[in-house]
Design a protein around this motif. Structure first.
Motif, PDB file in Angstrom:
ATOM      1  N   ARG A  82       0.837  -1.207   0.000  1.00 38.82           N
ATOM      2  CA  ARG A  82       0.000   0.000   0.000  1.00 38.82           C
ATOM      3  C   ARG A  82       0.871   1.256   0.000  1.00 38.82           C
ATOM      4  O   ARG A  82       0.611   2.218  -0.730  1.00 38.82           O
ATOM      5  N   GLU A  83       1.931   1.244   0.831  1.00 38.52           N
ATOM      6  CA  GLU A  83       2.851   2.389   0.886  1.00 38.52           C
ATOM      7  C   GLU A  83       3.518   2.600  -0.470  1.00 38.52           C
ATOM      8  O   GLU A  83       3.705   3.735  -0.911  1.00 38.52           O
ATOM      9  N   MET A  84       3.891   1.491  -1.121  1.00 39.67           N
ATOM     10  CA  MET A  84       4.541   1.585  -2.437  1.00 39.67           C
ATOM     11  C   MET A  84       3.594   2.196  -3.465  1.00 39.67           C
ATOM     12  O   MET A  84       3.975   3.088  -4.223  1.00 39.67           O
ATOM     13  N   LEU A  85       2.356   1.716  -3.458  1.00 39.68           N
ATOM     14  CA  LEU A  85       1.359   2.241  -4.391  1.00 39.68           C
ATOM     15  C   LEU A  85       1.121   3.731  -4.145  1.00 39.68           C
ATOM     16  O   LEU A  85       1.097   4.532  -5.085  1.00 39.68           O
ATOM     17  N   ASP A  86       0.999   4.104  -2.873  1.00 45.06           N
ATOM     18  CA  ASP A  86       0.766   5.511  -2.524  1.00 45.06           C
ATOM     19  C   ASP A  86       1.958   6.394  -2.890  1.00 45.06           C
ATOM     20  O   ASP A  86       1.790   7.600  -3.119  1.00 45.06           O
ATOM     21  N   ALA A  87       3.164   5.787  -2.945  1.00 45.51           N
ATOM     22  CA  ALA A  87       4.373   6.539  -3.305  1.00 45.51           C
ATOM     23  C   ALA A  87       4.565   6.607  -4.830  1.00 45.51           C
ATOM     24  O   ALA A  87       5.563   7.142  -5.304  1.00 45.51           O
ATOM     25  N   GLY A  88       3.609   6.036  -5.569  1.00 40.12           N
ATOM     26  CA  GLY A  88       3.695   6.108  -7.029  1.00 40.12           C
ATOM     27  C   GLY A  88       4.440   4.961  -7.673  1.00 40.12           C
ATOM     28  O   GLY A  88       4.758   5.018  -8.870  1.00 40.12           O
ATOM     29  N   CYS A  89       4.740   3.912  -6.895  1.00 37.31           N
ATOM     30  CA  CYS A  89       5.439   2.762  -7.490  1.00 37.31           C
ATOM     31  C   CYS A  89       4.505   2.038  -8.464  1.00 37.31           C
ATOM     32  O   CYS A  89       3.293   1.946  -8.245  1.00 37.31           O
ATOM     33  N   THR A  90       5.112   1.530  -9.540  1.00 42.78           N
ATOM     34  CA  THR A  90       4.368   0.729 -10.522  1.00 42.78           C
ATOM     35  C   THR A  90       4.744  -0.738 -10.439  1.00 42.78           C
ATOM     36  O   THR A  90       4.005  -1.597 -10.905  1.00 42.78           O
ATOM     37  N   HIS A  91       5.926  -1.032  -9.867  1.00 39.30           N
ATOM     38  CA  HIS A  91       6.443  -2.396  -9.784  1.00 39.30           C
ATOM     39  C   HIS A  91       6.930  -2.677  -8.363  1.00 39.30           C
ATOM     40  O   HIS A  91       7.349  -1.756  -7.658  1.00 39.30           O
ATOM     41  N   VAL A  92       6.900  -3.943  -7.985  1.00 34.96           N
ATOM     42  CA  VAL A  92       7.532  -4.356  -6.729  1.00 34.96           C
ATOM     43  C   VAL A  92       8.265  -5.673  -6.981  1.00 34.96           C
ATOM     44  O   VAL A  92       7.759  -6.563  -7.663  1.00 34.96           O
ATOM     45  N   VAL A  93       9.474  -5.749  -6.459  1.00 33.61           N
ATOM     46  CA  VAL A  93      10.306  -6.943  -6.557  1.00 33.61           C
ATOM     47  C   VAL A  93      10.410  -7.524  -5.156  1.00 33.61           C
ATOM     48  O   VAL A  93      10.701  -6.793  -4.205  1.00 33.61           O
ATOM     49  N   MET A  94      10.165  -8.833  -5.020  1.00 30.96           N
ATOM     50  CA  MET A  94      10.239  -9.405  -3.678  1.00 30.96           C
ATOM     51  C   MET A  94      10.803 -10.821  -3.699  1.00 30.96           C
ATOM     52  O   MET A  94      10.621 -11.572  -4.659  1.00 30.96           O
ATOM     53  N   GLU A  95      11.485 -11.159  -2.627  1.00 30.64           N
ATOM     54  CA  GLU A  95      11.947 -12.525  -2.427  1.00 30.64           C
ATOM     55  C   GLU A  95      10.785 -13.340  -1.858  1.00 30.64           C
ATOM     56  O   GLU A  95      10.085 -12.882  -0.950  1.00 30.64           O
ATOM     57  N   ALA A  96      10.597 -14.525  -2.424  1.00 30.36           N
ATOM     58  CA  ALA A  96       9.533 -15.422  -1.954  1.00 30.36           C
ATOM     59  C   ALA A  96      10.200 -16.678  -1.403  1.00 30.36           C
ATOM     60  O   ALA A  96      10.794 -17.451  -2.149  1.00 30.36           O
ATOM     61  N   THR A  97      10.137 -16.850  -0.096  1.00 28.99           N
ATOM     62  CA  THR A  97      10.846 -17.959   0.547  1.00 28.99           C
ATOM     63  C   THR A  97       9.934 -19.169   0.741  1.00 28.99           C
ATOM     64  O   THR A  97       8.719 -19.034   0.880  1.00 28.99           O
TER      65      THR A  97
END
Length: 234
Positions: free
Chosen positions: A77-92
């Motif tokens: 949500r914070e990323m979206l509100d900051a204008g991010c279009t992409h998110v990269v994440m590690e999935a363990t």
């Protein structure tokens, strides 16, 4: 799903790139973040060491590579509100064992490699460990997102040099890509190691990494694929 609902399902409006494997997740995630950032996207990152929201970086103080759903969805949500279009994440495997991936709508699944580590938390079973990793690829099976009028395609990316590549590659996606030093759709050529790093070429482009070791070439190749898929010029 409750956490995702509470925060308004933020990953419906983000392109989510998940990375799984025994080793290389953190480096791969940061390479992918760098390529997307260089392509002038605003990008979030959730990794073992760090969390980025666009250019704002902080340490991951949650002591988990893949925190619980309430923390994850709040970050999205914070990323979206900051204008991010992409998110990269590690999935363990640990995180997916506890279903922390539920409520996250993944668009990319990247498999780095698989070796028999972290088995105690999976009852000592390598097959169980491998199965937990495949949950990321299973998560590509969802109605396609439409963001700014663009239908977002799902992408399956595997390390073709791994004996386990076929297990991950067979999961359905709109685009299948593989990488490697030996085989793969995108494979490194003219690899040259030196004391300060490693160089390699792909097609007409030369890449130079500041950390030595062939494993870093493996970690960088998925970022090239993501860059191509997101139409970032080499």
């Amino acid at each position: 799903h409750t956490a995702a609902l509470w925060y308004g399902y933020p990953t419906k409006r983000l392109i989510v790139i998940g990375i799984t494997g025994t080793k290389g997740k953190t480096s791969t995630a940061n390479y992918v973040w760098s390529v997307l950032h260089a392509g002038h996207f605003r990008v979030g990152l959730i990794g073992t060491a760090n969390i980025r929201i666009d250019t704002d970086e902080r340490m991951n103080e949650h002591h988990m590579t893949m925190p619980g759903p309430w923390i994850l969805q709040k970050l999205f949500r914070e990323m979206l509100d900051a204008g991010c279009t992409h998110v990269v994440m590690e999935a363990t495997s640990e995180g997916m064992k506890y279903n922390r991936h539920l409520g996250i709508i993944f668009d990319y699944a990247i498999f780095t490699n698989l070796t028999p580590e972290h088995l105690p938390s999976h009852g000592g079973s390598f097959e169980r460990y491998k199965y937990e990793k495949t949950k990321l690829f299973q998560a590509l099976d969802h109605p396609r997102k439409v963001i700014d009028g663009r239908t977002v395609k799902t992408v399956n990316i595997v390390n073709a040099d791994s004996d386990h590549a076929p297990v991950f590659a067979h999961f359905a996606a709109d685009i299948h890509q593989s990488f490697g030093l030996v085989v793969g759709d995108v494979h490194a050529q003219n690899v040259a190691e030196h004391t300060h790093g490693v160089k390699f070429s792909y097609q007409d482009a030369l890449f130079e990494l500041s950390i030595p070791g062939l494993f870093n070439v493996y970690n960088a190749l998925p970022a090239i694929i993501v860059g191509h898929c997101e139409q970032i010029p080499t």
